[in-house]
Design an enzyme around this catalytic site. Sequence first.
Site, mmCIF file in Angstrom:
data_model
loop_
_atom_site.group_PDB
_atom_site.id
_atom_site.type_symbol
_atom_site.label_atom_id
_atom_site.label_comp_id
_atom_site.label_asym_id
_atom_site.label_seq_id
_atom_site.Cartn_x
_atom_site.Cartn_y
_atom_site.Cartn_z
ATOM 1 N N TYR A 41 46.672 78.684 27.445
ATOM 2 C CA TYR A 41 47.897 78.253 28.125
ATOM 3 C C TYR A 41 49.064 78.366 27.147
ATOM 4 O O TYR A 41 49.311 79.422 26.589
ATOM 5 C CB TYR A 41 47.713 76.839 28.699
ATOM 6 N N LYS A 96 31.015 84.740 52.820
ATOM 7 C CA LYS A 96 31.395 86.120 52.518
ATOM 8 C C LYS A 96 31.737 86.262 51.039
ATOM 9 O O LYS A 96 31.387 87.243 50.383
ATOM 10 C CB LYS A 96 32.603 86.506 53.392
ATOM 11 N N GLU A 138 38.759 89.082 57.887
ATOM 12 C CA GLU A 138 37.493 88.706 58.513
ATOM 13 C C GLU A 138 37.739 87.859 59.757
ATOM 14 O O GLU A 138 38.616 86.988 59.764
ATOM 15 C CB GLU A 138 36.672 87.895 57.508
ATOM 16 N N ASP A 164 35.044 93.479 59.908
ATOM 17 C CA ASP A 164 34.474 93.502 61.263
ATOM 18 C C ASP A 164 34.666 94.878 61.906
ATOM 19 O O ASP A 164 33.859 95.296 62.725
ATOM 20 C CB ASP A 164 35.117 92.427 62.138
ATOM 21 N N ALA A 199 37.273 95.360 67.929
ATOM 22 C CA ALA A 199 37.551 95.840 66.570
ATOM 23 C C ALA A 199 36.474 96.803 66.073
ATOM 24 O O ALA A 199 36.772 97.897 65.587
ATOM 25 C CB ALA A 199 37.666 94.644 65.627
#
Length: 751
Positions: A41, A96, A138, A164, A199
């Site tokens: 950081y 997923k 998705e 899809d 789709a």
Amino acid sequence: MSKSKITPEEALSFHLEPTPGKFEITATVPMTTQRDLSLAYSPGVAVPCEAIAEAPETAFDYTNKGNLVAVISNGTAVLGLGNLGALASKPVMEGKAVLFKRFADVNSIDIELDTEDADAFVDAVKLMGPTFGGINLEDIKAPECFIIEQRLKEEMNIPVFHDDQHGTAVICAAGLINALHLSSKKIEDVRIVVNGAGAAGIACIELLKSMGARHDNCILCDTKGVIHQGRKDGMNQWKSAHAAKTDARTLEEAMDGADVFLGVSVKGAVTQAMVASMADNPVIFAMANPDPEITPEEAHEVRVDAIVATGRSDYPNQVNNVLGFPYLFRGALDIHARAINDEMKIACAEALAALAREDVPDEVAMAYGRNLTFGRDYIIPTPFDPRLIHRIPPAVARAGMETGAARRPIIDMDAYELNLKSRMDPTASILRGIHTRAKANQARMIFAEGDDPRVLRAAVMYQRSGLGKALVVGREADVKEKLEVSGLADAVREIEVVNAANTSHLSTYKEFLYGRLQRKGHDRHDIHRLAARDRHVFAALMLAHGHGDGLVTGATRKSAHVMERINYVFDADAAHGAAGVTALLHKGRIVLISDTLVHEWPDQEDLANIAERSAAVARHLGLEPRVAFVSFSTFGYPVSERAEKMHLAPQVLEKRGVDFEFEGEMTVDVALNVKSQDAYPFQRLTGPANVLVVPARHSASISVKLMQEMAGATVIGPILSGVDKSIQICSSGSTVNDILNMAILSACKVG
């Protein structure tokens, strides 16, 4: 083979334990000292910030952008469940994300956007572009999914992929390449019917046309029938683009004489009469989930020449998107692609098709419990084929480079393939193989401790997972009550509860036990108490008499106590060559440590026996054993009386002429680290050891528990080896999943 049954309770428990959800974020850099924090950081982080501001492409070098994909949904078309909304879609999107990691080592995070407005969705995703190397859309309903994807592809400079649509299309195309190959047909000649104009259906027809299928040979159908030129009802711009010049008006008419049927619609949409009317060697991809448009059995009843694929894992030829999206993104990310174009999708399909035509490795056949050879029942690779990771992404990357999609082309493709091979976790395929072998064996598994809720839940999972019959030792009323408390009240009718009161074999068991123990200070009263009241002894007697095929015990008592009880019935002690082998799984490596159960202080002969037992377990797990006898001494230095037996044990194995690699004595770093081994060019191991034989049980226990607590290693075992029957002993701190894993090992007769 039995089919799995997943209960709601089991599914909820899986998502709840050990922590809510399915993944967590871990740091890849040290974060312990003040210097580490200063570099991570402020002030150290300012340097890469300035470098990226000056040269934006260096973000791929100094941040995780190049291996980070967002899985994004608004929850309007969740699986087959419909519009559940953004929040309810989160478990699917998390799932997923972990598939990306499991199959292609792609880091992924799920994002759920609470809007059904396409413009708002596009704006939100676009604004997050700098964070990610790719976007996986998705479960977004049509037609919004078309609008959203098209706009994002136009307005973003990273790959945007609606799985899809295109994931299904790619796997479908791969299967079709091979189906047509087997049928001796060409894609430009065949008549194709696609049922389902959402789709996936539209993406399938578009990809096949880009591969050479002719427009008027492709008929798209929806719930209102054939999408033909001149049709007005229920049309939109995406359907209109595929309106064919045809006289067919119904699916039945379209199917007459068709070569290929692709279904992304609903159960039962295709009849046997439709299949019978198709051309010779018809190809039927019935991909509706969870139930296909027509089952393979129904199709083959009327057409033995049909090649059939479905979306289900319990039929051959599963059209599974996990064969596509992880590897498409892996290849795209590795060339820092601007997009995933048609050429990359086609390259993925062709590489998958080519892989299915090759010989299948033994470990894949073992994992699936059957031989797989290219043909009508094997036209698509299986999801757990280990070659996918190093065969598909390079094909995708090459296509991306050839079509100008790559920002940073890969120069050395051979080195890239080697790198891909090293990314994958080999332990996953080992565990998969064991699970499949257990399922094939259908063992009657005895769970000795039916008074423990963990054991009961594991027994129910064993049976409902289709692994075999669960036999639980316990009192019926107690088992029933504990199952009800666990939310598994209906399971009491499925498992079999066994005890001394309801068995017809008690007298046989007692005679057998008396024969073994009468000269060891046990009278008939002792024998009755052991056989009728001690669940460990009773369960062991069941196994000894063939009234079960495997035994799992130890979850409620210390292992020493359980081993004492087991030895009343079996010769499971050091004198008879038994040994305990524990598997440690950590960061993609698997190492066996032994003896962790039986031998307190083994001598060199015992150590050689332990090595042979461990090598047998390694081979059962699919490993080629490389055994190291480990100590604090390496090849005689420093000299120690305590290390002497570790020096002598390899000499015992030499005399026995065993058929596996072994070496020692050596320290653990020399055993496990190839660079450390280079300092000893005479040593015989051809790679890092995967079996460590340790000096005594206390050092084995310390090693295992240290790895478990400090490194977070997964522990399987101890696996009891060298006993006539298949017995596995859990630790008293075992979880339900640990107990189930031990049952699976017992069912496979590992040991």
